[in-house]
Design a protein around this motif. Structure first.
Motif, mmCIF file in Angstrom:
data_model
loop_
_atom_site.group_PDB
_atom_site.id
_atom_site.type_symbol
_atom_site.label_atom_id
_atom_site.label_comp_id
_atom_site.label_asym_id
_atom_site.label_seq_id
_atom_site.Cartn_x
_atom_site.Cartn_y
_atom_site.Cartn_z
ATOM 1 N N THR A 1 -129.612 -26.030 77.136
ATOM 2 C CA THR A 1 -128.660 -26.699 78.024
ATOM 3 C C THR A 1 -129.045 -26.572 79.495
ATOM 4 O O THR A 1 -128.255 -26.923 80.376
ATOM 5 N N SER A 2 -130.249 -26.084 79.769
ATOM 6 C CA SER A 2 -130.689 -25.920 81.155
ATOM 7 C C SER A 2 -131.090 -27.270 81.755
ATOM 8 O O SER A 2 -131.225 -28.272 81.049
ATOM 9 N N GLY A 3 -131.307 -27.253 83.064
ATOM 10 C CA GLY A 3 -131.711 -28.483 83.738
ATOM 11 C C GLY A 3 -133.204 -28.717 83.749
ATOM 12 O O GLY A 3 -133.675 -29.693 84.343
ATOM 13 N N TYR A 4 -133.963 -27.853 83.084
ATOM 14 C CA TYR A 4 -135.431 -27.952 83.097
ATOM 15 C C TYR A 4 -135.932 -28.537 81.773
ATOM 16 O O TYR A 4 -135.716 -27.942 80.713
ATOM 17 N N PRO A 5 -136.602 -29.682 81.807
ATOM 18 C CA PRO A 5 -137.107 -30.294 80.567
ATOM 19 C C PRO A 5 -138.020 -29.367 79.771
ATOM 20 O O PRO A 5 -137.976 -29.353 78.539
ATOM 21 N N GLU A 6 -138.834 -28.567 80.476
ATOM 22 C CA GLU A 6 -139.739 -27.658 79.780
ATOM 23 C C GLU A 6 -138.972 -26.605 78.981
ATOM 24 O O GLU A 6 -139.386 -26.201 77.899
ATOM 25 N N PHE A 7 -137.850 -26.169 79.530
ATOM 26 C CA PHE A 7 -137.039 -25.165 78.837
ATOM 27 C C PHE A 7 -136.352 -25.776 77.623
ATOM 28 O O PHE A 7 -136.243 -25.144 76.568
ATOM 29 N N ASN B 1 -131.061 -16.686 88.493
ATOM 30 C CA ASN B 1 -131.793 -15.861 89.459
ATOM 31 C C ASN B 1 -133.302 -15.988 89.346
ATOM 32 O O ASN B 1 -134.015 -15.914 90.355
ATOM 33 N N ASP B 2 -133.809 -16.160 88.119
ATOM 34 C CA ASP B 2 -135.259 -16.279 87.938
ATOM 35 C C ASP B 2 -135.525 -17.101 86.676
ATOM 36 O O ASP B 2 -135.835 -16.560 85.618
ATOM 37 N N PRO B 3 -135.400 -18.414 86.779
ATOM 38 C CA PRO B 3 -135.540 -19.259 85.585
ATOM 39 C C PRO B 3 -136.909 -19.132 84.917
ATOM 40 O O PRO B 3 -136.989 -19.159 83.683
ATOM 41 N N LEU B 4 -137.974 -18.965 85.688
ATOM 42 C CA LEU B 4 -139.306 -18.865 85.093
ATOM 43 C C LEU B 4 -139.421 -17.611 84.231
ATOM 44 O O LEU B 4 -139.874 -17.665 83.073
ATOM 45 N N PHE B 5 -138.984 -16.477 84.769
ATOM 46 C CA PHE B 5 -139.046 -15.237 84.002
ATOM 47 C C PHE B 5 -138.142 -15.305 82.780
ATOM 48 O O PHE B 5 -138.503 -14.851 81.700
ATOM 49 N N TYR B 6 -136.956 -15.890 82.948
ATOM 50 C CA TYR B 6 -136.017 -16.008 81.837
ATOM 51 C C TYR B 6 -136.651 -16.751 80.668
ATOM 52 O O TYR B 6 -136.512 -16.349 79.510
ATOM 53 N N SER B 7 -137.362 -17.830 80.960
ATOM 54 C CA SER B 7 -137.966 -18.624 79.888
ATOM 55 C C SER B 7 -139.048 -17.839 79.152
ATOM 56 O O SER B 7 -139.139 -17.894 77.919
ATOM 57 N N HIS B 8 -139.863 -17.090 79.886
ATOM 58 C CA HIS B 8 -140.902 -16.276 79.242
ATOM 59 C C HIS B 8 -140.278 -15.104 78.488
ATOM 60 O O HIS B 8 -140.759 -14.708 77.419
ATOM 61 N N LEU B 9 -139.199 -14.546 79.038
ATOM 62 C CA LEU B 9 -138.498 -13.451 78.370
ATOM 63 C C LEU B 9 -137.955 -13.906 77.018
ATOM 64 O O LEU B 9 -137.958 -13.143 76.049
ATOM 65 N N ALA B 10 -137.516 -15.145 76.946
ATOM 66 C CA ALA B 10 -137.009 -15.682 75.682
ATOM 67 C C ALA B 10 -138.081 -15.631 74.604
ATOM 68 O O ALA B 10 -137.824 -15.216 73.465
ATOM 69 N N LEU B 11 -139.307 -16.042 74.962
ATOM 70 C CA LEU B 11 -140.405 -16.031 73.986
ATOM 71 C C LEU B 11 -140.754 -14.610 73.576
ATOM 72 O O LEU B 11 -140.977 -14.319 72.390
#
Length: 490
Positions: free
Chosen positions: A71-77, A40-50
């Protein structure tokens, strides 16, 4: 005129509330939450992880963040997951691996590379590797074997050939089992930092001399975890050994690795002397205080109606947690169809400990009907100003004033619209939530399923001025990059 927050902010607040209000469960039961948030919100999810790695309390969430980013499709993640994985203990890396394979269904090459680097880093430091092998031998073997990572000579000898080098703690463990005197045993334990649980398995008798050596080799967290076993072996009855335990507990107050509520578990597991219980309480309070600071005036409402005994128990914990970190006014009320303010008597300048709240709650018993609004109505009469309410209840109400009506009256009288966090104990009723939302209440519902380790999550719900501002703070956490991929000069 108040503007509604943008739709993407609503989604992020919803995701944040889900993470903060989901208690500890099995990894596979929490996985759908991570999958949904990432979609639903990959950008927020990644920052939430940190942010969660820095602030969160539930270890399972941290492991799932690594697994789902890896295992995501985003290299940055995947790169961020590479960095976060290096912070985990071997048994945690093993759990992440199992989750990627069994639940997510894929283990990318980048994940294998992250684990390979993790293992190689430890192999390059024999002391670190030997310590990991001592505590998590099977987990390390699992990582090497499952991902077909070739171990170095030392790892091969220790993990697979069962021929540890003469300078390794595992070789020393064999010497420990054969040692004939307590002095020799103590020397081996101290020299090789052999963990308590490992050492006692090799010893027939544990003397005070050996106990001193074992405790000296333990971390503050290990001392807390082993408190019941230490007492059983007479550690608290020997002045010299007890003094060493006290030193470790003092160090635990500032040790960031110490889990917030492990001290509570230690106290529940065995009956300790008053001095040790006080030391453990101080550890818990200090670790809690380092997690959050509640700056908004807050009220805790405790449902003491029939069958709400667990709500009373949970509320004692919450009162202790909140009073340890609040710098604003804090009110506590128990209620059925009437409300009773609960106060603790502590010296000026001293924070109330759990034992103080236990005493304050001693006459509060579960019985009677339920008016969820009666405590707020009483605060309206007393002109007690708060900006947020924490209510421990099953959400059922059968007597006036109803919570929605009392909230509206309080808003008009005090010129403030307090947010509400409901800790659901024993049940839930959607009609209550719908009625509050219809009045414009900022509402969060937290389901308590018996896991007291998850309760510090409530502090994060109370520590920020609003959910929207907390979302903004989370978005300020930058995704980490692998050291070898950071450009020179950056």
């Amino acid at each position: 005129m108040t503007q509604n927050p943008p739709a993407e902010m609503d989604v992020r607040v919803s995701i944040l509330n889900s993470f903060l209000t989901t208690p500890h469960r099995k990894l596979e039961e929490l996985a759908p939450l991570h999958t949904s948030a990432l979609e639903n919100d990959p950008l927020f999810y990644s920052h939430l992880a940190l942010w969660y790695f820095a602030k969160g309390e539930v270890r399972d969430h941290k492991l799932l963040f690594v697994a789902h980013l890896a295992t995501s499709g985003y290299p940055e993640f995947r790169e961020a997951a590479w960095v976060l994985l290096q912070k985990l203990a071997p048994y945690e890396v093993a759990r992440v691996l199992d989750h990627t394979k069994k639940v997510i269904g894929k283990t990318p090459r980048s994940f294998k590379g992250a684990v390979a680097h993790y293992l190689q880093t430890r192999e390059s430091n024999p002391r670190q590797f030997d310590g990991a092998a001592m505590r998590a031998r099977n987990d390390l073997k699992h990582l090497y074997a499952s991902l077909r990572i070739k171990p170095g000579p030392r790892a091969q000898a220790i993990l697979f050939d069962e021929q540890p080098p003469a300078d390794s703690p595992l070789f020393a463990l064999k010497r420990l089992a054969k040692a004939s005197t307590a002095e020799e045993q103590a020397q081996i334990i101290l020299e090789h930092k052999i963990p308590y649980t490992t050492a006692v398995g090799a010893l027939k008798n544990v003397t005070p001399v050996v106990l001193v050596a074992l405790i000296d080799a333990m971390s503050p967290q290990e001392v807390i975890n082993s408190m019941a076993a230490l007492k059983k072996r007479g550690a608290l009855d020997n002045p010299e050994v007890k003094a060493l335990i006290d030193q470790k507990l003092a160090a635990a107050k500032t040790d960031k690795r110490v889990s917030t509520l492990k001290a509570k578990k230690a106290m529940a597991a065995t009956k300790l002397d008053a001095e040790t219980e006080q030391a453990l309480t101080e550890v818990m309070d200090q670790r809690i205080a380092s997690k959050a600071e509640i700056k908004r005036p807050t009220a805790l409402f405790v449902d003491k109606s029939g069958s709400m005994s667990q709500a009373i128990t949970v509320s004692k914990q919450l009162a202790s947690l909140i009073s340890a970190v609040t710098t604003a006014d804090f009110y506590v009320y128990a209620f059925d169809t009437a409300a009773f303010e609960i106060n603790v008597n502590v010296p000026a300048g001293k924070r109330a400990a759990l034992s103080d709240w236990e005493k304050a709650f001693q006459f509060i018993k579960a019985n009677g009907g339920t008016s969820l609004g009666v405590a707020l109505a009483q605060m309206t009469k007393k002109k007690q100003y708060v900006e947020q309410l924490l209510i421990v209840t099953d959400e059922g109400e059968n007597s006036a004033p109803l919570l929605a009506d009392a909230w509206t009256a309080y808003k008009e009288a005090m010129q403030t619209a307090p947010s509400i966090v409901i800790v659901q104990v024993g049940g839930s009723y959607e009609r209550l939530a719908q009625g509050l939302l219809a009045r414009g209440v900022e509402l969060t519902r937290y389901r308590f399923d018996g896991d007291y380790y998850s309760l510090p999550n409530v502090l994060e719900l109370l520590a920020q001025p609003s959910r929207a501002e907390l979302v903004e703070a989370i978005m300020g956490y930058e995704l980490p990059r692998r050291p070898d991929l950071v450009p020179q000069g950056v």
